[in-house]
Design an enzyme around this catalytic site. Structure first.
Site, PDB file in Angstrom:
ATOM      1  N   ASP A  10      -7.798 -86.130 -11.766  1.00 19.35           N
ATOM      2  CA  ASP A  10      -8.918 -86.009 -10.831  1.00 19.35           C
ATOM      3  C   ASP A  10     -10.070 -85.288 -11.527  1.00 19.35           C
ATOM      4  OD1 ASP A  10      -8.674 -85.449  -7.304  1.00 19.35           O
ATOM      5  OD2 ASP A  10     -10.482 -85.582  -8.522  1.00 19.35           O
ATOM      6  N   ASP A 110     -13.515 -91.132  -9.507  1.00 16.67           N
ATOM      7  CA  ASP A 110     -13.095 -89.826 -10.031  1.00 16.67           C
ATOM      8  C   ASP A 110     -11.587 -89.609 -10.044  1.00 16.67           C
ATOM      9  OD1 ASP A 110     -12.729 -89.590  -7.345  1.00 16.67           O
ATOM     10  OD2 ASP A 110     -13.590 -87.590  -7.202  1.00 16.67           O
ATOM     11  N   GLU A 111     -10.788 -90.634  -9.833  1.00 18.33           N
ATOM     12  CA  GLU A 111      -9.346 -90.391  -9.878  1.00 18.33           C
ATOM     13  C   GLU A 111      -8.527 -91.602 -10.318  1.00 18.33           C
ATOM     14  OE1 GLU A 111      -7.348 -89.919  -5.989  1.00 18.33           O
ATOM     15  OE2 GLU A 111      -9.356 -89.944  -5.127  1.00 18.33           O
TER      16      GLU A 111
END
Length: 363
Positions: A10, A110-111
DNA sequence: CCCTCGATCAC
DNA sequence: CCTCATATCGAGGG
């Protein structure tokens, strides 16, 4: 072989960190990335804030006005979201991360999840070493920090990556699962949001240890079979979902905030037509025909109304989309009493367009 | 089984 | 004071 090792990676406070990287002068200040609505002024919401700003209660989702108020005494910057830039940073990061995985699953800008069972020979010590290398390479190449969860499944890794942030690394081995989960708030379980939390609060259930004591029949009664089972297993850290490439998107939607609240057909039509144009372009870019069309109202009080229709045959045609969306709009307005704040259009039930040229040319 | 719709979550 | 986009579930009605 049963035992897996899964990473959840993350990127920390992603949009805001991207802005810090672009302009290091703002590091140390409160940074809030904003999505301004079409209303003008400061109407809109916060997408992400850095940790300096979070100390003052500024976090994603809150109104920009409220955030400005909270930070009025502070050295703060409010920047408009630049999604192209964030997507570019994301691609560069993902390209690096991907190499560390046996199986890679992109979740969002973002992950990502990584199955690293083979690469690490199912050894957690090796896994920690690998994760540290990954974090180093991301930082050295992009100046970007991330947090990583290392556990036997996706659920636990998601919780673990969130456990220590920013720049965290949290490992939970199979024999540590219970002690790790027990003290955590139920809200830490992905899928348990505000509403679900409220229900459990009424039942005097706050931690995952307390949640574990609820039997599956009660959970099923309250939340339904699927969700009940999911919560029941989650409390024990059980998750059998495998890491795999995400299937293609099954719907596209566009929504706008209206210049003024309204329920006037003509005004709403203009907005819907514009959304139809944009959506049809997206469909064509993705080589998709759609068979279902829907519209959505977000009312003054933020309650939602949707209306959708399945077509006989899939289409990928602007006029067709406009026509159906307009019908739905007229039908929805008949019973509409409240003023509408935001309006949206959605297409789904895709089929692939075959061949090079757009099929719209044939109609 | 198919469709529509509201609710929820979370980016 | 309230963005934007997507997925999923369950209920209710054919």
């Amino acid at each position: 072989m049963e035992e897996r090792i899964v990473f959840h990676v993350d990127f920390d406070y992603f949009y805001a960190q991207c802005e810090e990287i672009r302009d290091s002068k703002i590091k140390g200040k409160c940074v809030a990335v904003c999505i301004f609505s079409d209303r003008g002024g400061d109407s809109g919401a916060i997408a992400t804030a850095n940790y300096n700003a979070r100390k003052f209660g500024v976090k994603s989702g809150i109104p920009i006005m409220l955030a400005k108020n909270k930070l009025k005494e502070e050295d703060a910057v409010f920047l408009p979201a630049d999604f192209d830039y964030y997507s570019d940073m994301s691609s560069k990061g993902m390209e690096i991360i991907e190499k560390y995985a046996d199986v890679f699953e992109y979740v969002g800008r973002d992950e990502a999840y990584l199955d690293v069972t083979k690469k690490t020979e199912a050894d957690f010590h090796n896994a920690e070493h690998l994760a540290q290398q990954l974090k180093n390479e991301i930082r050295n190449n992009l100046k970007l920090t991330c947090s990583v969860g290392i556990t036997p499944n996706k659920l636990l890794s998601k919780i673990a990556s969130d456990y220590k942030k920013p720049d965290g690394l949290t490992t939970v081995k199979p024999e540590q699962v219970e002690e790790f989960l027990s003290p955590l708030k139920i809200r830490e379980i992905p899928g348990i949001g505000k509403k679900t939390e409220d229900i459990f609060t009424q039942m005097n259930v706050h931690t995952i240890e307390e949640l574990r004591r609820i039997n599956i029949f009660d959970l099923n009664k309250i939340f339904g079979r699927k969700t009940g089972g999911y919560i029941f297993n989650s409390a024990k850290g059980i998750d059998t979902e495998i890491v795999k490439e995400r299937p293609p998107t099954i719907q596209f939607s566009k929504i706008v905030t209206l210049k003024k609240n309204s329920k006037e057909l003509k005004f709403l039509q203009e907005n819907v037509m514009e959304l139809c144009v944009q959506l049809n372009i997206i469909a064509i870019e993705n080589n998709k025909m759609y068979r279902s069309i829907g519209i959505q109202f977000v009312n003054e009080d933020l309650s939602t109304k949707t209306k959708s229709r399945m077509l006989k045959n899939p289409v990928s045609n602007e006029d067709q989309l406009k026509k159906v969306a307009n019908q739905l709009l007229e039908e929805a307005l008949v019973e509409q009493v409240m003023l509408v704040r935001r309006i949206g259009v959605r297409i789904s039930e895709f089929s692939d367009v075959e061949g090079q040229s757009s099929i719209t040319n044939y109609f």
